[in-house]
Design a protein around this motif. Structure first.
Motif, PDB file in Angstrom:
ATOM      1  N   PRO A 144       0.818  -1.218   0.000  1.00 37.82           N
ATOM      2  CA  PRO A 144       0.000   0.000   0.000  1.00 37.82           C
ATOM      3  C   PRO A 144       0.855   1.272   0.000  1.00 37.82           C
ATOM      4  CG  PRO A 144      -0.850  -1.575   1.593  1.00 37.82           C
ATOM      5  CD  PRO A 144       0.461  -2.122   1.104  1.00 37.82           C
ATOM      6  N   ALA A 145       0.288   2.338  -0.523  1.00 41.58           N
ATOM      7  CA  ALA A 145       0.976   3.628  -0.587  1.00 41.58           C
ATOM      8  C   ALA A 145       1.293   4.126   0.827  1.00 41.58           C
ATOM      9  CB  ALA A 145       0.116   4.643  -1.331  1.00 41.58           C
ATOM     10  N   ILE A 146       2.300   4.978   0.920  1.00 40.54           N
ATOM     11  CA  ILE A 146       2.751   5.475   2.221  1.00 40.54           C
ATOM     12  C   ILE A 146       2.536   6.985   2.350  1.00 40.54           C
ATOM     13  CG2 ILE A 146       4.447   3.652   2.578  1.00 40.54           C
ATOM     14  CD1 ILE A 146       6.612   5.661   1.609  1.00 40.54           C
ATOM     15  N   PHE A 147       2.615   7.442   3.585  1.00 40.22           N
ATOM     16  CA  PHE A 147       2.510   8.875   3.876  1.00 40.22           C
ATOM     17  C   PHE A 147       3.730   9.599   3.316  1.00 40.22           C
ATOM     18  CE2 PHE A 147       3.440  12.517   6.633  1.00 40.22           C
ATOM     19  CZ  PHE A 147       2.251  13.214   6.522  1.00 40.22           C
ATOM     20  N   ASN A 148       3.508  10.769   2.758  1.00 33.43           N
ATOM     21  CA  ASN A 148       4.560  11.572   2.142  1.00 33.43           C
ATOM     22  C   ASN A 148       5.353  12.316   3.222  1.00 33.43           C
ATOM     23  OD1 ASN A 148       6.040  13.597   0.796  1.00 33.43           O
ATOM     24  ND2 ASN A 148       4.504  13.781  -0.812  1.00 33.43           N
ATOM     25  N   GLU A 149       6.626  11.972   3.335  1.00 30.08           N
ATOM     26  CA  GLU A 149       7.501  12.605   4.336  1.00 30.08           C
ATOM     27  C   GLU A 149       8.384  13.704   3.725  1.00 30.08           C
ATOM     28  OE1 GLU A 149       8.552   9.502   7.764  1.00 30.08           O
ATOM     29  OE2 GLU A 149       9.226   8.792   5.808  1.00 30.08           O
ATOM     30  N   SER A 150       7.875  14.389   2.709  1.00 32.21           N
ATOM     31  CA  SER A 150       8.707  15.391   2.032  1.00 32.21           C
ATOM     32  C   SER A 150       9.059  16.581   2.921  1.00 32.21           C
ATOM     33  CB  SER A 150       8.018  15.886   0.753  1.00 32.21           C
ATOM     34  OG  SER A 150       6.791  16.524   1.048  1.00 32.21           O
ATOM     35  N   GLY A 151       8.352  16.767   4.033  1.00 33.82           N
ATOM     36  CA  GLY A 151       8.645  17.881   4.937  1.00 33.82           C
ATOM     37  C   GLY A 151       9.674  17.541   5.998  1.00 33.82           C
ATOM     38  N   ASN A 152      10.514  16.531   5.733  1.00 32.25           N
ATOM     39  CA  ASN A 152      11.461  16.058   6.751  1.00 32.25           C
ATOM     40  C   ASN A 152      12.764  16.858   6.816  1.00 32.25           C
ATOM     41  OD1 ASN A 152      12.998  15.156   4.554  1.00 32.25           O
ATOM     42  ND2 ASN A 152      12.364  13.039   4.743  1.00 32.25           N
ATOM     43  N   GLY A 153      12.905  17.873   5.975  1.00 37.25           N
ATOM     44  CA  GLY A 153      14.113  18.698   5.987  1.00 37.25           C
ATOM     45  C   GLY A 153      15.161  18.284   4.973  1.00 37.25           C
ATOM     46  N   LEU A 154      15.030  17.077   4.411  1.00 34.07           N
ATOM     47  CA  LEU A 154      15.968  16.631   3.376  1.00 34.07           C
ATOM     48  C   LEU A 154      15.542  17.205   2.030  1.00 34.07           C
ATOM     49  CD1 LEU A 154      16.296  12.872   4.451  1.00 34.07           C
ATOM     50  CD2 LEU A 154      17.953  14.704   4.860  1.00 34.07           C
ATOM     51  N   LYS A 155      16.488  17.680   1.263  1.00 34.10           N
ATOM     52  CA  LYS A 155      16.211  18.344  -0.012  1.00 34.10           C
ATOM     53  C   LYS A 155      16.531  17.435  -1.199  1.00 34.10           C
ATOM     54  CE  LYS A 155      15.375  22.254   2.121  1.00 34.10           C
ATOM     55  NZ  LYS A 155      13.990  22.679   2.317  1.00 34.10           N
ATOM     56  N   ASN A 156      15.862  17.692  -2.315  1.00 28.81           N
ATOM     57  CA  ASN A 156      16.124  16.969  -3.564  1.00 28.81           C
ATOM     58  C   ASN A 156      17.380  17.541  -4.222  1.00 28.81           C
ATOM     59  OD1 ASN A 156      13.834  14.934  -4.456  1.00 28.81           O
ATOM     60  ND2 ASN A 156      12.849  16.617  -3.330  1.00 28.81           N
ATOM     61  N   GLU A 157      18.503  17.228  -3.603  1.00 29.53           N
ATOM     62  CA  GLU A 157      19.790  17.716  -4.084  1.00 29.53           C
ATOM     63  C   GLU A 157      20.496  16.624  -4.888  1.00 29.53           C
ATOM     64  OE1 GLU A 157      21.491  18.844  -0.346  1.00 29.53           O
ATOM     65  OE2 GLU A 157      20.602  20.861  -0.412  1.00 29.53           O
ATOM     66  N   LEU A 158      21.548  17.021  -5.586  1.00 34.12           N
ATOM     67  CA  LEU A 158      22.324  16.106  -6.422  1.00 34.12           C
ATOM     68  C   LEU A 158      22.711  14.846  -5.655  1.00 34.12           C
ATOM     69  CD1 LEU A 158      23.922  15.607  -9.096  1.00 34.12           C
ATOM     70  CD2 LEU A 158      25.835  16.816  -8.010  1.00 34.12           C
ATOM     71  N   HIS A 159      22.421  13.695  -6.258  1.00 31.84           N
ATOM     72  CA  HIS A 159      22.799  12.368  -5.758  1.00 31.84           C
ATOM     73  C   HIS A 159      22.059  11.939  -4.493  1.00 31.84           C
ATOM     74  CE1 HIS A 159      26.714  12.994  -8.199  1.00 31.84           C
ATOM     75  NE2 HIS A 159      25.759  12.451  -8.955  1.00 31.84           N
ATOM     76  N   THR A 160      20.868  12.500  -4.291  1.00 34.12           N
ATOM     77  CA  THR A 160      19.991  11.983  -3.239  1.00 34.12           C
ATOM     78  C   THR A 160      19.005  11.003  -3.870  1.00 34.12           C
ATOM     79  OG1 THR A 160      18.511  13.890  -3.524  1.00 34.12           O
ATOM     80  CG2 THR A 160      20.131  14.008  -1.733  1.00 34.12           C
ATOM     81  N   ILE A 161      18.368  10.188  -3.013  1.00 32.10           N
ATOM     82  CA  ILE A 161      17.346   9.246  -3.460  1.00 32.10           C
ATOM     83  C   ILE A 161      16.013   9.684  -2.876  1.00 32.10           C
ATOM     84  CG2 ILE A 161      17.833   7.640  -1.536  1.00 32.10           C
ATOM     85  CD1 ILE A 161      17.082   5.318  -3.442  1.00 32.10           C
ATOM     86  N   ALA A 162      14.959   9.640  -3.691  1.00 27.39           N
ATOM     87  CA  ALA A 162      13.636  10.099  -3.260  1.00 27.39           C
ATOM     88  C   ALA A 162      12.566   9.168  -3.820  1.00 27.39           C
ATOM     89  CB  ALA A 162      13.395  11.533  -3.731  1.00 27.39           C
ATOM     90  N   MET A 163      11.376   9.285  -3.273  1.00 29.93           N
ATOM     91  CA  MET A 163      10.261   8.451  -3.722  1.00 29.93           C
ATOM     92  C   MET A 163       9.498   9.101  -4.869  1.00 29.93           C
ATOM     93  SD  MET A 163      10.371   5.669  -2.050  1.00 29.93           S
ATOM     94  CE  MET A 163       8.818   4.942  -2.583  1.00 29.93           C
ATOM     95  N   ALA A 164       9.228   8.301  -5.889  1.00 24.87           N
ATOM     96  CA  ALA A 164       8.348   8.742  -6.973  1.00 24.87           C
ATOM     97  C   ALA A 164       6.904   8.581  -6.502  1.00 24.87           C
ATOM     98  CB  ALA A 164       8.599   7.904  -8.220  1.00 24.87           C
ATOM     99  N   ARG A 165       6.000   9.329  -7.097  1.00 23.68           N
ATOM    100  CA  ARG A 165       4.581   9.242  -6.736  1.00 23.68           C
ATOM    101  C   ARG A 165       3.725   9.779  -7.863  1.00 23.68           C
ATOM    102  NH1 ARG A 165       2.819  14.377  -5.644  1.00 23.68           N
ATOM    103  NH2 ARG A 165       4.273  15.891  -4.763  1.00 23.68           N
TER     104      ARG A 165
END
Length: 198
Positions: free
Chosen positions: A100-121
């Motif tokens: 099942p889909a998960i809660f979006n934790e985009s407000g965790n302080g981590l940024k979409n910077e070069l060479h980071t890993i993030a969740m697609a949605r």
């Protein structure tokens, strides 16, 4: 009688709690920064996950790793100077089963910077399940603002050159996937393995 009922209720609650431990939290439970090695057809990538800042997202990712559910999938979306996305399709573009889909934790302080890993949605902010992407640029447009962003949950610690090379492969429109930016030569995730803690 009441004591017996309370004991039964407690045992049932503990059993229900224990059966729910396959959410990824059981994988190296005391390690806030687990590492995984993503073995691909273009080389190996080691990613350090940040369970302290993104516990839901990291646990979700680890349960796919634990079930070996990323093995044999592909990076199906490659956009130079933007992202390399994968984890959801087989080499013949069949969609893999997902939790099942998960809660979006985009407000965790981590940024979409070069060479980071993030969740697609999808457009809905809380629709991430198994697909992830590597940022191959500083993508501040993917960070939260007035709208929900894309949840970053770790960073590449080895193999950033492999991801950079992936971002430069030739792509085309895929009729099977009905999508652009698909590598002409498939980039396969052969295996994802959990590395021992330090």
């Amino acid at each position: 009688m009441i004591r017996l009922l309370m004991t039964l209720l407690m045992l049932t609650s503990v059993g229900a709690f224990a059966s729910n431990k396959e959410d990824g939290s059981h994988v190296q439970p005391d390690n806030y920064y687990p590492r995984v090695k993503i073995i691909t057809s273009m080389g190996d990538i080691v990613v350090e996950l940040d369970r302290r800042r993104a516990p839901i997202t990291v646990n979700n990712f680890l349960r796919y790793v634990d079930k070996q559910a990323f093995n044999g999938t592909i990076f199906h979306r490659v956009m130079p100077g933007f992202v390399v996305q994968g984890g959801g399709y087989t080499t013949d573009f069949k969609e893999k089963s997902k939790f099942p889909a998960i809660f979006n934790e985009s407000g965790n302080g981590l940024k979409n910077e070069l060479h980071t890993i993030a969740m697609a949605r999808q457009n809905d902010p809380h629709t991430a399940n198994r697909q992830f992407f590597f940022n191959v640029n500083d993508n501040s447009s993917l960070d939260p603002g007035r709208e929900w962003g894309y949840a970053v949950f770790g960073m590449i610690v080895e193999g950033s050159d492999v991801v950079d090379a992936m971002s430069e492969v030739e792509t085309e429109y895929s009729i099977k996937l009905n999508a652009p930016n698909v590598p002409v030569e498939p980039i396969t995730i052969e295996k994802v393995e959990l590395l021992p803690p330090f």
